[in-house]
Design a protein around this motif. Structure first.
Motif, short mmCIF file in Angstrom:
data_model
loop_
_atom_site.label_atom_id
_atom_site.label_comp_id
_atom_site.label_asym_id
_atom_site.label_seq_id
_atom_site.Cartn_x
_atom_site.Cartn_y
_atom_site.Cartn_z
N THR A 19 41.04 42.01 52.14
CA THR A 19 40.76 42.67 50.87
C THR A 19 40.11 41.76 49.85
OG1 THR A 19 42.95 42.12 49.98
CG2 THR A 19 42.73 44.19 51.20
N GLY A 20 40.42 40.47 49.89
CA GLY A 20 39.99 39.61 48.81
C GLY A 20 40.78 39.93 47.55
N PRO A 21 40.50 39.24 46.45
CA PRO A 21 41.26 39.51 45.22
C PRO A 21 40.89 40.85 44.61
CG PRO A 21 39.50 37.93 44.79
CD PRO A 21 39.52 38.14 46.28
N ARG A 22 41.87 41.46 43.93
CA ARG A 22 41.63 42.72 43.24
C ARG A 22 40.98 42.45 41.88
NH1 ARG A 22 46.18 47.29 41.61
NH2 ARG A 22 44.70 48.99 41.17
N ALA A 23 40.04 43.29 41.51
CA ALA A 23 39.38 43.13 40.22
C ALA A 23 40.35 43.40 39.08
CB ALA A 23 38.17 44.06 40.13
N LEU A 24 40.24 42.57 38.02
CA LEU A 24 41.08 42.71 36.84
C LEU A 24 40.23 43.12 35.64
CD1 LEU A 24 43.32 39.51 37.17
CD2 LEU A 24 43.81 41.82 38.00
N VAL A 25 40.87 43.79 34.69
CA VAL A 25 40.18 44.16 33.46
C VAL A 25 40.01 42.91 32.60
CG1 VAL A 25 40.29 45.55 31.35
CG2 VAL A 25 41.10 46.50 33.52
N ARG A 26 38.74 42.54 32.33
CA ARG A 26 38.47 41.36 31.51
C ARG A 26 38.41 41.70 30.02
NH1 ARG A 26 32.98 38.07 32.48
NH2 ARG A 26 32.15 40.08 31.77
N GLN A 27 37.71 42.78 29.70
CA GLN A 27 37.58 43.20 28.31
C GLN A 27 37.86 44.69 28.19
OE1 GLN A 27 33.72 42.12 26.87
NE2 GLN A 27 34.05 39.91 27.09
N MET A 28 38.45 45.07 27.08
CA MET A 28 38.73 46.48 26.84
C MET A 28 38.33 46.81 25.40
SD MET A 28 40.98 48.89 25.40
CE MET A 28 42.54 48.07 25.11
N CYS A 66 45.80 51.39 45.15
CA CYS A 66 47.11 50.87 44.77
C CYS A 66 47.07 49.36 44.83
CB CYS A 66 48.20 51.43 45.69
SG CYS A 66 48.23 53.23 45.69
N SER A 67 48.13 48.71 44.40
CA SER A 67 48.17 47.27 44.31
C SER A 67 48.32 46.64 45.68
CB SER A 67 49.35 46.86 43.42
OG SER A 67 50.53 47.35 43.96
N ALA A 94 39.68 51.36 45.05
CA ALA A 94 41.00 50.79 44.76
C ALA A 94 40.90 49.47 44.02
CB ALA A 94 41.79 50.60 46.06
N GLY A 95 39.68 49.03 43.68
CA GLY A 95 39.51 47.82 42.89
C GLY A 95 39.22 46.57 43.69
N TYR A 96 38.92 46.70 44.97
CA TYR A 96 38.60 45.55 45.82
C TYR A 96 37.11 45.59 46.13
CZ TYR A 96 43.64 45.32 46.30
OH TYR A 96 44.99 45.23 46.04
N SER A 126 41.39 50.17 39.20
CA SER A 126 41.09 51.08 40.30
C SER A 126 40.47 52.33 39.71
CB SER A 126 42.35 51.44 41.10
OG SER A 126 43.16 52.35 40.38
N GLN A 127 39.71 53.04 40.53
CA GLN A 127 39.07 54.26 40.04
C GLN A 127 40.11 55.29 39.59
OE1 GLN A 127 35.73 54.78 39.70
NE2 GLN A 127 36.25 56.71 38.71
N GLY A 128 41.21 55.39 40.34
CA GLY A 128 42.25 56.34 39.98
C GLY A 128 42.89 56.00 38.65
N ASP A 129 43.20 54.71 38.42
CA ASP A 129 43.80 54.30 37.15
C ASP A 129 42.83 54.49 35.99
OD1 ASP A 129 46.08 53.63 38.50
OD2 ASP A 129 45.61 51.49 38.63
#
Length: 644
Positions: free
Chosen positions: A151-160, A33-34, A123-125, A199-202
């Motif tokens: 946690t550090g920053p959460r990974a963001l989608v760069r390219q899709m 989650c966020s 969770a993207g961290y 995140s893996q769930g998303d």
């Protein structure tokens, strides 16, 4: 040491080592989650303390941990993830004979940061830093552990990179409007756009949603031919790529009906709602299925295709698939008995008889008798099977007797009309013949009648028809005709009444609901209208705190009589009483309203109260205590509320 004691000790040691080997096994497919502000949570584990050999040094006798406290410093959602899946937290449910020793606890504390890091990656961290801090002595007394998460920053989608291939793409390039619209919908509905948190769930949910949408809208053989998420951990970025192979477009072919015994097949085919060779759409078949169940001719019905049984020719852009309807007919004749209790009327009983093919005709007949202390009702309704436009004809007769202290009202009504029922709205058009007898103490008996043409409409925009939490529903009835009376003049009249509900969820799991009802009769003052057409209010479903329909104007002798205007409503806030039973809710409400002869005489009564709600599968069970401003006592109300 005896042999028996040695065997027991060896068994416990083996079980202890087995638990240690299980560390790190969980959490591979979990979602995250966020990021939210950090908080803490403490969990204390209590265990027995038998003597036990230390697994690090068998020559040293130690004791099992009596208790330890674990505090996880992390954002709330991530803390919940760790508390659920981290072995250091999950071992609080370990059986008594497998409790941790001090050495085992030290091992779990040592591997906890690595295990937590892997959980946070789902969770993207990907750059989280986790450490375990020991507070106090791990040899005696209560053990204190703290898991600190950065946690550090959460990974963001760069390219899709999302690609649609196969017959859907070919049809869209050819200019097919349906294919072009679906391709655009699939591209726009992707749930992990650029710059969104990963995140893996998303990631899994987005792929599943894409497949589900494509399969539900004409391409049930759609599959994912390529999907990857490349993580750039150092930059906290993720590049994702997905390729969807649509497979051929399915069109709806021949309809086959299974399970019929007495009802005609034509009555099923009329409700299909689609044309032969029309492109497949999952909602078309679900609507067809709901219409079959709504006829009340069948206990169950399913409408389906079998895409896996179809082998499309190589390169085929479309393929036709048969539609199969499976039904289980309801009993041709059925008797239903009912017992109940009303706070106003006390105990009640009812018997209902239904015949789904009387005299061999394709009609449904229902007769019901209700008996209560002050109210008795006998009604019969006959309706045809639905036509292709979902319309059915109906006729009904209703006889009602209401004994209200010094007043007895008898109403006889007959209706002829037709109804059209769909999921978003219902329409009922009917002609009504009404005759009523009003017997009041020390007052001449009034016989009144009316003939009228009426139109009733119901609209629904709800997330659930039975247990709504969001949306609205409304019903409006308008009609007009001619009325006559033995004690007043005869003449024309018009009547309108409407009711609306609105539901909206609030933060903190609160639910807000409101209701408003209004009515108006237009007629000359001296025109005598039957009691059944005039307005009253008060009771379980209108203004709680007052008896059923006791809010109304009175005549010159002090007897209640229906009014020509009506306005009432309510607001309510409800909230679950316990997380373990979210269906059980407490409620606070305020009701207000009244009926009057005209708006100049209108004076609203009001009431407030509290109650319980249980959201059962058949509707909301309500138990309320309310007090009105015009009464000096609390009144109990109990009802089952089912939305319009």
């Amino acid at each position: 040491m005896t042999a028996t004691r040695a065997d027991a000790l060896l068994g416990r040691l083996l079980r202890g080592w087995l638990l240690i080997l299980m560390v790190g096994a969980g959490g591979a497919g979990l979602s995250g989650c966020s990021l939210l502000p950090a908080n803490t949570k403490t969990t204390q584990l209590k265990v027995a303390q038998p003597a036990e050999a230390d697994t690090d040094n068998p020559n040293v006798t130690t004791r099992r941990i009596s208790a330890y406290e674990l505090t996880i410093e992390a954002p709330p959602e991530l803390r919940a993830l760790l508390m659920e899946h981290l072995d250091l937290a999950r071992f609080r449910d370990t059986p008594d004979d497998m409790r941790l020793t001090a050495a085992e606890l030290r091992r779990l504390a040592a591997v906890a940061p690595e295990q937590a890091t892997k959980l946070l990656e789902t969770a993207g961290y990907f750059n989280a830093k986790v450490k375990t801090e020991e507070i106090g002595d791990l040899s005696d007394g209560v053990r204190n552990l703290r898991l600190v998460v950065d946690t550090g920053p959460r990974a963001l989608v760069r390219q899709m990179d999302l690609r649609i291939e196969g017959p859907l793409k070919t049809a869209a390039e050819r200019g097919d409007k349906l294919a072009t619209a679906l391709e655009r919908t699939l591209m726009q509905s992707w749930q992990l756009p650029v710059q969104s948190g990963f995140s893996q769930g998303d990631w899994s949910a987005s792929k599943n949603a894409l497949l589900t949408r494509a399969r539900a809208q004409g391409y049930p053989l759609a599959r994912m031919t390529h999907s990857e998420a490349v993580v750039q951990a150092d930059d906290n970025q993720v590049d994702i790529a997905v390729t969807l192979e649509s497979g051929p477009l399915f069109t709806l072919g021949e309809l086959t009906v299974e399970g019929l015994k007495h009802q005609p097949e034509e009555s099923v085919r009329r409700l299909a709602g689609y044309q032969l060779h029309q492109p497949y759409n999952e909602k078309l078949l679900l609507d067809f299925q709901e219409r079959l169940v709504g006829t009340q001719l069948f206990d169950s019905a399913s409408v389906e295709i079998q895409p896996e049984s179809v082998t499309p020719p190589p390169g085929a852009e479309s393929v036709e698939v048969p539609v199969t309807v499976k039904v289980r007919e309801a009993a041709r004749q059925q008797v239903t008995l009912g017992l109940g209790y009303q706070t106003v009327d006390g105990p009640s009983a009812s018997v209902e008889y239904t015949h789904r093919k009387p005299f061999g005709l394709n009609i449904r007949e229902r007769t019901k008798l209700e008996l209560a202390k002050t109210r008795q009702v006998l009604e019969t309704e006959v309706s045809s099977h639905p036509q292709p436009n979902m319309q059915r004809s109906l006729a009904s007769v209703r006889l009602e007797r209401i004994d209200d202290n010094n007043q007895v009202n008898t109403n006889l009504s007959t209706r002829l009309g037709y109804a059209k029922e769909t999921e978003p709205e219902d329409r009922l058009t009917y002609v009504e013949l009404l005759r009523s007898w009003e017997h009041k103490q020390d007052v001449q008996t009034t016989v009144a009648g009316a003939v009228s043409l009426n139109q009733q409409m119901t609209w629904r925009r709800l997330d659930s028809r039975v247990l709504p939490t969001k949306g609205w529903s409304a019903t409006a009835t308008v009609g007009g005709g001619w009325a006559d009376s033995t004690t007043q003049s005869k003449g024309p009249f018009a009547r309108a009444i409407g009711k609306a509900y609105w539901y909206h969820p609030l933060p903190g799991k609160w639910l807000f609901s409101t209701r408003v009802e209004a009515g108006q009769i237009l007629a000359k003052t001296n025109v005598g209208l039957p009691e059944a057409l005039r307005f009253r209010t008060g009771g379980d479903d209108t203004i709680r705190g007052y008896a059923f329909e006791t809010l109304a104007p009175v005549d010159s002798a002090g007897n209640l009589t229906g009014g020509r205007v009506l306005l009432d409503g309510s607001v309510e806030f409800s909230h679950p009483l316990t997380p373990r039973i979210p269906q059980l809710m407490g409620a606070l409400f305020l009701d207000a309203g009244n009926a009057a002869q005209n708006w100049g005489d209108y004076r609203p009564a009001w009431a407030y109260g509290t109650g319980l709600r249980y959201r059962s599968p058949v509707g909301v069970l309500r138990f309320d205590f309310a007090k009105g401003n015009q009464v000096d006592k609390w009144r109990m109300h109990f009802s089952l509320a089912i939305s319009l």
